[in-house]
Design a protein around this motif. Structure first.
Motif, PDB file in Angstrom:
ATOM      1  N   UNK A  58       0.804  -1.052  -0.074  1.00 30.28           N
ATOM      2  CA  UNK A  58       0.067  -0.138   0.134  1.00 30.28           C
ATOM      3  C   UNK A  58       0.945   1.266   0.052  1.00 30.28           C
ATOM      4  N   UNK A  59       2.146   1.296  -0.266  1.00 31.55           N
ATOM      5  CA  UNK A  59       2.769   2.544  -0.156  1.00 31.55           C
ATOM      6  C   UNK A  59       4.074   2.251  -1.423  1.00 31.55           C
ATOM      7  N   UNK A  60       4.213   3.129  -2.062  1.00 29.31           N
ATOM      8  CA  UNK A  60       5.599   3.145  -2.981  1.00 29.31           C
ATOM      9  C   UNK A  60       6.992   3.399  -2.038  1.00 29.31           C
ATOM     10  N   UNK A  61       8.110   3.002  -2.283  1.00 33.96           N
ATOM     11  CA  UNK A  61       9.332   3.131  -1.474  1.00 33.96           C
ATOM     12  C   UNK A  61       9.675   4.458  -1.486  1.00 33.96           C
ATOM     13  N   UNK A  62       9.713   5.078  -2.438  1.00 37.89           N
ATOM     14  CA  UNK A  62      10.206   6.396  -2.668  1.00 37.89           C
ATOM     15  C   UNK A  62       9.453   7.285  -3.506  1.00 37.89           C
ATOM     16  N   UNK A  63       8.758   8.429  -2.786  1.00 35.36           N
ATOM     17  CA  UNK A  63       7.769   9.550  -3.377  1.00 35.36           C
ATOM     18  C   UNK A  63       8.104  10.680  -2.799  1.00 35.36           C
ATOM     19  N   UNK A  64       9.425  11.131  -2.444  1.00 31.11           N
ATOM     20  CA  UNK A  64       9.495  12.514  -1.642  1.00 31.11           C
ATOM     21  C   UNK A  64       9.385  13.611  -2.713  1.00 31.11           C
ATOM     22  N   UNK A  65       9.594  13.030  -4.202  1.00 30.88           N
ATOM     23  CA  UNK A  65       9.049  14.115  -4.917  1.00 30.88           C
ATOM     24  C   UNK A  65       7.740  14.826  -4.768  1.00 30.88           C
ATOM     25  N   UNK A  66       6.995  14.325  -4.087  1.00 30.10           N
ATOM     26  CA  UNK A  66       5.378  14.455  -3.781  1.00 30.10           C
ATOM     27  C   UNK A  66       5.347  14.934  -2.392  1.00 30.10           C
ATOM     28  N   UNK A  67       5.771  14.364  -1.451  1.00 27.63           N
ATOM     29  CA  UNK A  67       5.404  14.443   0.047  1.00 27.63           C
ATOM     30  C   UNK A  67       6.266  15.431   0.697  1.00 27.63           C
ATOM     31  N   UNK A  68       7.577  15.804   0.174  1.00 30.19           N
ATOM     32  CA  UNK A  68       8.377  16.590   0.837  1.00 30.19           C
ATOM     33  C   UNK A  68       8.067  18.090   0.162  1.00 30.19           C
ATOM     34  N   UNK A 117      14.104  10.137  -9.870  1.00 33.24           N
ATOM     35  CA  UNK A 117      14.861   9.672  -8.765  1.00 33.24           C
ATOM     36  C   UNK A 117      14.056   9.825  -7.429  1.00 33.24           C
ATOM     37  N   UNK A 118      13.191  10.517  -7.396  1.00 33.93           N
ATOM     38  CA  UNK A 118      12.590  10.857  -6.142  1.00 33.93           C
ATOM     39  C   UNK A 118      11.373  10.426  -6.022  1.00 33.93           C
ATOM     40  N   UNK A 119      10.542   9.994  -7.197  1.00 31.83           N
ATOM     41  CA  UNK A 119       9.329   9.070  -7.268  1.00 31.83           C
ATOM     42  C   UNK A 119       9.502   8.046  -8.160  1.00 31.83           C
ATOM     43  N   UNK A 120       9.597   6.897  -7.473  1.00 29.30           N
ATOM     44  CA  UNK A 120       9.851   5.751  -8.165  1.00 29.30           C
ATOM     45  C   UNK A 120       8.600   4.650  -7.983  1.00 29.30           C
ATOM     46  N   UNK A 121       7.887   4.560  -9.116  1.00 27.32           N
ATOM     47  CA  UNK A 121       6.538   3.744  -8.924  1.00 27.32           C
ATOM     48  C   UNK A 121       7.178   2.228  -9.076  1.00 27.32           C
ATOM     49  N   UNK A 122       6.142   1.310  -8.627  1.00 25.56           N
ATOM     50  CA  UNK A 122       6.240  -0.100  -8.753  1.00 25.56           C
ATOM     51  C   UNK A 122       4.925  -0.470  -9.157  1.00 25.56           C
ATOM     52  N   UNK A 123       5.029  -1.436 -10.061  1.00 23.34           N
ATOM     53  CA  UNK A 123       3.858  -2.219 -10.718  1.00 23.34           C
ATOM     54  C   UNK A 123       2.867  -3.194  -9.740  1.00 23.34           C
ATOM     55  N   UNK A 124       3.694  -3.215  -8.533  1.00 25.77           N
ATOM     56  CA  UNK A 124       3.025  -4.119  -7.371  1.00 25.77           C
ATOM     57  C   UNK A 124       2.713  -3.288  -6.304  1.00 25.77           C
ATOM     58  N   UNK A 125       2.484  -1.934  -6.421  1.00 26.39           N
ATOM     59  CA  UNK A 125       2.222  -1.077  -5.018  1.00 26.39           C
ATOM     60  C   UNK A 125       1.063   0.014  -5.893  1.00 26.39           C
ATOM     61  N   UNK A 126       0.475   0.390  -4.544  1.00 21.95           N
ATOM     62  CA  UNK A 126      -0.348   1.645  -4.749  1.00 21.95           C
ATOM     63  C   UNK A 126      -0.449   2.534  -3.536  1.00 21.95           C
ATOM     64  N   UNK A 127      -0.731   3.704  -3.596  1.00 24.47           N
ATOM     65  CA  UNK A 127      -0.751   4.492  -2.544  1.00 24.47           C
ATOM     66  C   UNK A 127      -1.894   5.644  -2.464  1.00 24.47           C
ATOM     67  N   UNK A 128      -2.379   5.693  -1.097  1.00 26.75           N
ATOM     68  CA  UNK A 128      -3.780   6.949  -1.099  1.00 26.75           C
ATOM     69  C   UNK A 128      -2.902   8.045  -0.405  1.00 26.75           C
ATOM     70  N   UNK A 129      -2.901   9.007  -1.208  1.00 28.05           N
ATOM     71  CA  UNK A 129      -2.266  10.319  -0.652  1.00 28.05           C
ATOM     72  C   UNK A 129      -3.439  11.525  -0.323  1.00 28.05           C
ATOM     73  N   UNK A 130      -3.372  12.055   0.705  1.00 31.67           N
ATOM     74  CA  UNK A 130      -4.253  13.282   1.207  1.00 31.67           C
ATOM     75  C   UNK A 130      -3.615  14.578   0.405  1.00 31.67           C
TER      76      UNK A 130
END
Length: 796
Positions: free
Chosen positions: A434-444, A703-716
């Motif tokens: 339920x989360x990507x490993x790296x997504x700081x391009x969005x959440x920082x 580099x700062x948002x790396x998607x994966x085919x076997x993940x999803x994530x809910x963002x507020x």
């Protein structure tokens, strides 16, 4: 059905292979075409071996009378031998001077083509049980079935667990008929993921009336020392057939009464290696003891209890998990008079229809591990899985160690720091997170600003250019270095200098946010360099040894990929190094019925795989605690952040009161200065901006948002609407604080959000949508709108 029969005990022999002839006859009597290839002599304990370096030579065997050793072996097949009876039309089996695995290869590819394709390979019946790992790992019977499996044929390894040296023809006949019915059932009901079955039939009267169970294979070990016994090198060793006969007739109670070594070994040290011979003499008490000590449900236990054991295997010696319960073989009639004129009561099949009564613990499509620190989230996600999945499709576990195997399909909905990302990365087709490993391009915050700036620079017409106010980021440890920090943020410095000559109502205000904080932590308003310096002086660390500064609050997204410089000094040291200053959006849209309090919109955005972006239609309007007051009207009110910030942490007890959390679509349709469709217009803007920002991060900040085919994530995702009805992107939060929704809107918003997430992100991954439904869901639902489909070329 065309069945190839092999074994590891060789041609029919009351001494070493007493069951093969009976099984072949029973299969033929049931109407099956049977082709037979056997080793020319006993080849037990050889596993799935091939004998390399010697040509394999066949001979040809014509079975004689059942249970009598009167079969004949010939150098050439019928018709090529001198004196062959031209009228002979009986069976002729192939014997090869090799192993069971070689028999399979030769039978599949070099004989019997005129009989049509082979549908099934049966290896056995073995002379003795092949239950538990100690037997199975060396079994030539299972080795033959394993060879068939790796050749792409369904295979059954069949073993008879005898308890008596007397080969009672009636008991053997019953076991053979029982085996035929079970073979037919397994072939007709072959379970997905099974390469072969290993079947152990107790050779006991009435076995066909006892239970047939799916079992696991007992994992046991040799624990009594060597399986070989040293013997006098000058003495002649017994033949392999004799050794196998002796081994097979060990009883559970006798163990292995190995003779003492006869090499004259004493306590004296010797300087030379001694010459010895060795005989195969395993201590089977290890096996029987492990069965006695093991838990019920394994193959050894089932045989001990007189039941037929059926163990589903993959072609790697691992049992297939989840296939459990009793197999009920129906339609058996007991008659007193045998049509073959024997004097024993016999059982005969009147109907080949067979049913299975599995227990309620059949293997689910996937397992789920829901592990949230917030009971609000925990209960709603568990309920969403129950509501949107059919009974039996998903089974909850509490740890990955509870999985039957590492490759078993698993859905993890866990706190970020507890997600097993190694498992996710290693099993991309069966493990969903339920989360990507790296997504700081969005959440920082400072990364988000850079993401937008870089994207808009390359795409000047991007919707982000009109719906995001870029900020300026800088690093600062101490207030005395502010001048140096502002040298880099020259746009901010120029604005502050310009403010010095403007009237208060025309000054540009800025909002300061620590780059790694949330829940309003460290946020301040300012419009001058002196005001900014006062903010930093407020946060200076005391010179004394007292480090009891404010305790670090729990952020809304407390799971960033890295927590730099976290030394537990709260806002002073852990979060206040990276800063972003953003233009303060004014005037905001105010709703008269909500006492002209400022509000922002909390939108839930679902990112799936690599990469689809969905916006959940149910949104929240989160209101400030106090009525809005422009900062220039009374600068003393600037410090009262409850008028300017809509974070729920500024509400009483850090949670929004019911009047501060409203359903967005319940807001008034009429707002002065806007059209009656202003809410739909805002939603459309939010959809466009949400899709664009994720694509900007995925393509421009890989580099700062790396998607994966076997993940999803809910963002507020938070938006502020200004007085003209423009929606401005504020920030994105991973692991949003769902509980701020409160109880009144709990089911309508968060409950429905989780259910839609199960439909859109979870079910398609595990193949729980038909092709048509899967395609429709991938395009979104009424409540979960697909706003961007970015094909990044990353597949599971």
């Amino acid at each position: 059905m065309h069945i190839l029969v092999v074994n590891d005990d060789g041609p029919p022999s009351n001494q070493s292979s007493p069951y093969i002839h009976s099984l072949v006859q029973s299969l033929q009597s049931a109407g099956h075409t049977v082709s037979v290839v056997l080793p020319h002599q006993q080849r037990s304990w050889i596993g799935k071996a091939h004998l390399i370096g010697a040509a394999v030579k066949p001979t040809y065997f014509r079975p004689g009378t059942l249970h009598k050793d009167d079969g004949t072996t010939h150098e050439f097949p019928h018709g090529m031998n001198e004196g062959d009876d031209d009228n002979y039309d009986g069976d002729e089996w192939i014997l090869v001077d090799s192993t069971p695995a070689s028999c399979v290869q030769i039978g599949l590819y070099h004989y019997f083509q005129d009989r049509g394709p082979i549908d099934l390979v049966v290896s056995g019946p073995n002379y003795g049980r092949n239950s538990t790992a100690l037997f199975a790992l060396s079994s030539g019977t299972i080795g033959g079935a394993m060879e068939a499996a790796v050749c792409g044929k369904p295979a059954i390894a069949l073993s008879y667990a005898f308890s008596s040296r007397d080969h009672d023809p009636v008991v053997i006949a019953e076991a053979s008929r029982h085996s035929v019915r079970l073979i037919e059932y397994l072939h007709k009901n072959w379970a997905d993921g099974v390469d072969l079955y290993t079947v152990n039939v107790p050779l006991e009267p009435g076995v066909s009336q006892n239970k047939v169970l799916y079992t696991n294979m007992l994992d046991n070990r040799w624990s009594s020392g060597s399986c070989f016994r040293a013997v006098d090198a000058s003495a002649s060793a017994s033949t392999p057939e004799k050794q196998e006969h002796d081994v097979r007739h060990q009883t559970a109670g006798s163990g292995n009464k190995s003779a003492p070594a006869v090499d004259g070994t004493t306590s004296l040290k010797r300087s030379r290696i001694q010459h010895k011979h060795f005989e195969w003499a395993p201590n089977f008490s290890d096996v029987y003891r492990s069965v006695e000590e093991g838990a019920p449900g394994n193959d050894g236990w089932a045989v001990k209890e007189g039941m037929t054991s059926v163990t589903p295997l993959r072609a790697n010696f691992m049992h297939t998990p989840g296939i459990q319960g009793e197999i009920t073989l129906l339609c058996i009639s007991r008659i007193a008079v045998c049509p073959f004129d024997c004097s024993f009561d016999c059982y005969f099949i009147l109907d080949h229809s067979i049913s299975c009564r599995p227990d309620n613990n059949t293997e689910p499509t996937f397992y789920s591990l829901v592990d949230s620190d917030d009971s609000y989230v925990q209960s709603l996600m568990e309920r969403a899985l129950q509501r949107r999945l059919e009974n039996g499709q998903c089974r909850a576990i509490s740890s990955l160690s509870d999985l039957p195997s590492r490759t078993t399909p698993i859905f993890q909905y866990r706190e970020y720091e507890r997600l097993d990302f190694e498992h996710v990365m290693m099993h991309t087709s069966t493990s969903l997170a339920n989360a990507y490993i790296i997504r700081k391009a969005l959440i920082r915050k400072h990364y988000l600003s850079n993401t937008v700036i870089n994207w808009v620079t390359k795409h000047p017409d991007s919707v982000l250019a009109k719906h995001f106010k870029p900020g300026f980021d800088f690093e600062l440890d101490y207030a005395e270095f502010l001048d140096d920090a502002l040298l880099e943020a020259y746009e901010l410095r120029d604005s502050l200098e310009k403010n010095e000559t403007l009237p208060d109502e025309e000054k540009e205000w800025w909002i300061l946010k620590p780059g790694m904080s949330d829940r309003g932590q460290g946020i301040r308003l300012f419009n001058s360099e002196d005001g900014l310096r006062e903010i930093f002086e407020e946060w200076e660390v005391p010179d004394s040894d007292d480090e009891s500064g404010s305790e670090r609050p729990e952020p809304e997204n407390n799971n960033d990929e890295d927590d730099d410089d976290d030394d537990n000094h709260g806002v002073v040291t852990s979060q206040l190094r990276h800063f972003i200053a953003q233009p303060y959006i004014d005037p905001p849209l105010l709703i008269p019925s909500s006492h002209n309090r400022k509000f922002h919109i909390r939108t839930y955005v679902l990112a799936v795989g690599s990469l689809k972006i969905y916006v959940f239609k149910e949104m929240l309007a989160l209101f400030a605690a106090k009525p809005y007051c422009p900062p220039w009207e009374d600068e003393d009110e600037v410090t009262d952040l409850a008028r300017h910030l809509t974070n729920t942490c500024f509400q009483e007890n850090g949670r929004a009161n019911p009047d501060s959390v409203r359903r967005f679509w319940d807001l008034e349709d009429y707002v002065p200065g806007l059209s009656d469709t202003w809410k739909q217009n805002v939603f459309d803007q939010i959809c466009a901006v949400s899709g664009e920002i994720f694509e900007a991060a995925a393509r421009g900040m890989m580099v700062h948002f790396q998607t994966m085919p076997n993940a999803f994530e809910l963002f507020g995702v938070d938006f502020l609407v200004d007085k003209k009805g423009n929606a401005w992107l504020l920030e994105l939060n991973a692991y949003p604080d769902f509980a701020q929704t409160g109880e009144d809107l709990k089911e309508l918003v968060v409950g429905r959000l989780f259910e839609e997430t199960v439909d859109v992100a979870v079910k398609p991954f595990f193949g729980l949508q038909g092709d048509d439904k899967k395609e429709n869901v991938s395009k979104g639902t009424e409540m979960m709108k697909l706003v961007r489909d970015v094909d990044l070329g990353r597949k599971a």
